[in-house]
Design a protein around this motif. Structure first.
Motif, mmCIF file in Angstrom:
data_model
loop_
_atom_site.group_PDB
_atom_site.id
_atom_site.type_symbol
_atom_site.label_atom_id
_atom_site.label_comp_id
_atom_site.label_asym_id
_atom_site.label_seq_id
_atom_site.Cartn_x
_atom_site.Cartn_y
_atom_site.Cartn_z
ATOM 1 N N GLN A 26 10.823 11.766 10.536
ATOM 2 C CA GLN A 26 9.401 12.052 10.550
ATOM 3 C C GLN A 26 8.933 12.715 9.270
ATOM 4 N N GLN A 27 9.817 13.455 8.606
ATOM 5 C CA GLN A 27 9.445 14.084 7.349
ATOM 6 C C GLN A 27 9.908 13.253 6.169
ATOM 7 N N GLY A 28 10.424 12.056 6.475
ATOM 8 C CA GLY A 28 10.885 11.174 5.402
ATOM 9 C C GLY A 28 12.347 11.423 5.109
ATOM 10 N N PRO A 29 13.042 10.389 4.628
ATOM 11 C CA PRO A 29 14.453 10.554 4.315
ATOM 12 C C PRO A 29 14.665 11.462 3.115
ATOM 13 N N ARG A 30 15.777 12.185 3.121
ATOM 14 C CA ARG A 30 16.094 13.042 1.990
ATOM 15 C C ARG A 30 16.405 12.197 0.773
ATOM 16 N N GLU A 31 16.131 12.784 -0.369
ATOM 17 C CA GLU A 31 16.362 12.068 -1.623
ATOM 18 C C GLU A 31 17.845 11.733 -1.776
ATOM 19 N N THR A 132 7.325 -4.726 9.623
ATOM 20 C CA THR A 132 6.803 -3.359 9.627
ATOM 21 C C THR A 132 6.205 -2.942 8.293
ATOM 22 N N TRP A 133 6.179 -3.871 7.338
ATOM 23 C CA TRP A 133 5.692 -3.543 5.999
ATOM 24 C C TRP A 133 4.210 -3.911 5.921
ATOM 25 N N GLN A 138 -1.100 2.333 6.338
ATOM 26 C CA GLN A 138 -0.389 3.585 6.162
ATOM 27 C C GLN A 138 -1.160 4.558 5.273
ATOM 28 N N GLU A 139 -1.132 5.819 5.663
ATOM 29 C CA GLU A 139 -1.751 6.865 4.864
ATOM 30 C C GLU A 139 -0.817 7.227 3.712
ATOM 31 N N ASP A 140 -1.354 7.942 2.747
ATOM 32 C CA ASP A 140 -0.555 8.313 1.584
ATOM 33 C C ASP A 140 0.676 9.127 1.970
ATOM 34 N N ASP A 141 0.521 9.991 2.991
ATOM 35 C CA ASP A 141 1.651 10.826 3.374
ATOM 36 C C ASP A 141 2.656 10.070 4.246
ATOM 37 N N GLU A 142 2.410 8.778 4.493
ATOM 38 C CA GLU A 142 3.337 7.978 5.291
ATOM 39 C C GLU A 142 3.994 6.878 4.457
ATOM 40 N N LYS A 143 3.868 6.970 3.150
ATOM 41 C CA LYS A 143 4.456 5.952 2.281
ATOM 42 C C LYS A 143 5.971 5.937 2.384
ATOM 43 N N TRP A 144 6.554 7.022 2.895
ATOM 44 C CA TRP A 144 7.996 7.057 3.047
ATOM 45 C C TRP A 144 8.479 5.987 4.010
ATOM 46 N N VAL A 145 7.579 5.490 4.879
ATOM 47 C CA VAL A 145 7.967 4.430 5.806
ATOM 48 C C VAL A 145 8.402 3.190 5.034
ATOM 49 N N GLN A 146 7.730 2.920 3.911
ATOM 50 C CA GLN A 146 8.106 1.781 3.089
ATOM 51 C C GLN A 146 9.472 2.012 2.442
ATOM 52 N N TYR A 148 11.794 3.664 3.829
ATOM 53 C CA TYR A 148 12.703 3.434 4.951
ATOM 54 C C TYR A 148 12.990 1.942 5.092
ATOM 55 N N CYS A 149 11.939 1.105 5.014
ATOM 56 C CA CYS A 149 12.108 -0.351 5.112
ATOM 57 C C CYS A 149 13.004 -0.875 3.995
ATOM 58 N N MET A 150 12.848 -0.288 2.815
ATOM 59 C CA MET A 150 13.628 -0.738 1.667
ATOM 60 C C MET A 150 15.115 -0.437 1.819
ATOM 61 N N GLN A 151 15.472 0.475 2.712
ATOM 62 C CA GLN A 151 16.870 0.902 2.811
ATOM 63 C C GLN A 151 17.582 0.409 4.058
ATOM 64 N N VAL A 152 16.856 -0.065 5.073
ATOM 65 C CA VAL A 152 17.522 -0.422 6.332
ATOM 66 C C VAL A 152 17.814 -1.909 6.451
#
Length: 299
Positions: A26-31, A132-133, A138-146, A148-152
């Protein structure tokens, strides 16, 4: 190629609709740390299949006129992520994959993840297609979802519309992003030019799509979701590309011989001549490579 939707006991098609992002993200994946989700296993593992489980064989099957193989019992599950701009046809491709008729598409609004078992070259493989892309949702603070898509994804399908040059340019950028994020991994990437039926509105030539695929070292195919043209071939090609990277050379050679037995004599002769010419001419070798980028049965 046949699409068989008959299932034992008339079991409904298994569909993963709007799969929620796990709370750990929910807070985005760690770097530098790829997301981990027990419902989305790593490449080659399945969270829903166990050896000897008979229930999986009662799901809808998408057959490529192939006979059953003994290796079907060791079936694996892989995630295929659809990428691309808004309105290029990602959802239409996903609906065809899921067996959803166009007239019933409105009943499945909000569903973005589908699971299906394909029988390709005599062997079964289960794909989860993730639609899901969608940047505009998506809001700016939810860009981490993309991110996530790039890594799974175990494989990626980058879609553009042949009637929209800007979507083609965006597809090239997405390929660059994937190369940067997953550069150490040999994952299948297929560039798809959708809406090939809209000939009069074409802005991106077939040759441009092929050239882009050669430059970015990925596969290429044009489809028409409205006519269902090359859509089955696309997803069967995804399965073949995954297998080519996952399995041994001997296993893949056996599959390739199975696949080539179904080819026409003309196609076999053309393949032989291309290989013969390319062996003695570097310039022709590049041209042959460009021609083979749309052959989803080879690396």
């Amino acid at each position: 190629m046949t699409l068989n939707t008959q299932r034992e006991g008339k079991e409904t098609l298994r569909r993963r609709a709007s799969t929620p992002i796990p709370s750990s993200h929910q807070q985005g994946p760690r770097e530098g740390e790829p997301p981990s989700d027990p419902r989305h296993p790593p490449l080659g593992q399945s969270a829903s299949y166990h050896p000897g489980d008979k229930s999986i064989h009662s799901r809808a099957h998408w057959s490529s006129d192939s006979e059953e193989s003994e290796s079907s019992a060791s079936e694996c599950l892989y995630r295929v992520v659809l990428l691309g701009d808004h309105a290029v046809g990602k959802s239409s491709l996903a609906n065809i994959f899921a067996g959803i008729q166009e007239k019933d598409a409105h009943k499945h609004l909000g569903e973005d993840t589908y699971e299906r078992t394909l029988t390709v070259d005599g062997e079964e493989t289960t794909l989860i297609v993730m639609d899901t892309w969608e940047t505009e949702k998506q809001e700016d603070d939810e860009k981490w979802v993309q991110d996530y898509c790039m890594q799974v994804g175990n494989a990626y399908v980058i879609v553009y519309s042949i009637t929209d040059r800007s979507s083609f340019e965006s597809a090239s950028e997405l390929r660059i992003q994937l190369r940067r994020i997953r550069q150490a991994e040999n994952i299948p990437i297929i560039l798809v030019g959708n809406k090939s039926d809209l000939v009069r509105c074409r802005e991106v030539a077939v040759e441009e799509g092929r050239a882009c695929a050669v430059v970015f070292d990925c596969k290429f195919i044009e489809t028409s979701a409205s006519l269902h043209h090359n859509v089955h071939e696309l997803f069967e090609g995804v399965v073949r590309q995954i297998r080519l990277r996952r399995d041994s050379k001997e296993t893949n050679e056996r599959r390739r011989s199975f696949y080539r037995r179904k080819e026409s004599f003309t196609k076999k002769a053309r393949r032989f001549l291309d290989r013969l010419v390319a062996k003695n001419n570097k310039k022709m070798a590049l041209k042959v490579r460009s021609k083979s980028c749309h052959d989803l049965a080879v690396l």
